[in-house]
Design an enzyme around this catalytic site. Structure first.
Site: not given
Length: 251
Positions: A144, A157
């Protein structure tokens, strides 16, 4: 083995109910993939995902897989590879977590880290070893852009994805020349059930767009793929923004 056009004929999706995983499987089935393994926790959702792909003409099997049960990864995934060669493994599992809640609940934060990083390291190494033993195949890792630079709003995250990204790049270097191709995919904000209710970020994308990028990256044997491609330039600039200024950006 991959066909004459470079498309994988067999696929293992780790995170069998992942929307990106399913979009990728659908696209590859349309291009000649015939055998698909969906690995995930047993659930009606996993059964529905398998049924959906079977309607497209693929031979689809499910396998009980828990990212957090690292002790079982060797046995569970070993049984999949024992059934025949796997041309492509898509590591698509992960959790977003709840940043505000997880900061106040360390065990919840640890669960995010263990799922996104520790579980991925375990499963990634098991699959990499199996691919190396068979002498060919691709390991595609969903990272990501959140891992490129920690942001206040999702640093738990983001840090887990930063670790995963570094791991996958190093694994790719370790496997260079063995016949095993490792590709890191860095999507931006992806519109899925996982991100429902969150403010949509600029340059948001879809599972289908990520699937297209994965297929193109496989054909080119890319090592890193950004989705959308513009993010490569954007993140290159953001990495060099001085920290005091970065803190003030509405990111």
């Amino acid at each position: 083995m991959k066909d004459a056009f470079g498309s994988p004929q067999s696929l293992l999706v780790l995170g069998g109910t992942s929307e990106i995983g399913m979009a990728t499987a659908r696209r590859l089935i349309a291009r000649r993939t015939r055998t698909v393994w969906l690995a995930g926790r047993p659930s009606p959702g996993l059964d529905d995902a398998a049924a959906d792909l079977r309607r497209l003409g693929a031979d689809v099997r499910t396998v009980a897989f828990d990212a957090l049960d690292c002790a079982a990864h060797q046995e569970v995934l070993g049984k999949v590879f024992a059934e025949g060669d796997i041309d492509m493994v898509l590591l698509a599992f992960g959790v977003l977590g709840d940043q505000a809640n997880d900061e106040a609940d360390p065990p919840a934060a640890v669960r995010v880290a263990q799922t996104n990083y520790t579980g991925a390291v375990s499963a990634g190494l098991v699959c990499a070893g199996a691919l190396q033993n068979q002498g060919h195949g691709s390991l595609v890792v969903l990272s990501s852009v959140a891992g490129e630079r920690a942001r206040r709003v999702n640093f738990i995250y983001g840090s887990s994805k930063a670790g995963l990204d570094a791991f996958a790049q190093g694994l790719g270097d370790a496997l260079y020349g063995t016949g095993v191709h490792v590709m890191v995919v860095r999507p931006g904000f992806v519109v899925t059930k996982m991100t429902a209710g969150l403010p949509q970020a600029p340059l948001a994308t879809t599972p289908e767009a990520v699937a297209v990028a994965v297929e193109q990256g496989l054909r080119r044997r890319s090592e890193v793929v950004w989705v959308p491609g513009t993010l490569r330039v954007v993140m290159s600039a953001l990495r060099h923004v001085p920290r005091p200024l970065f803190r003030r950006l509405p990111l």
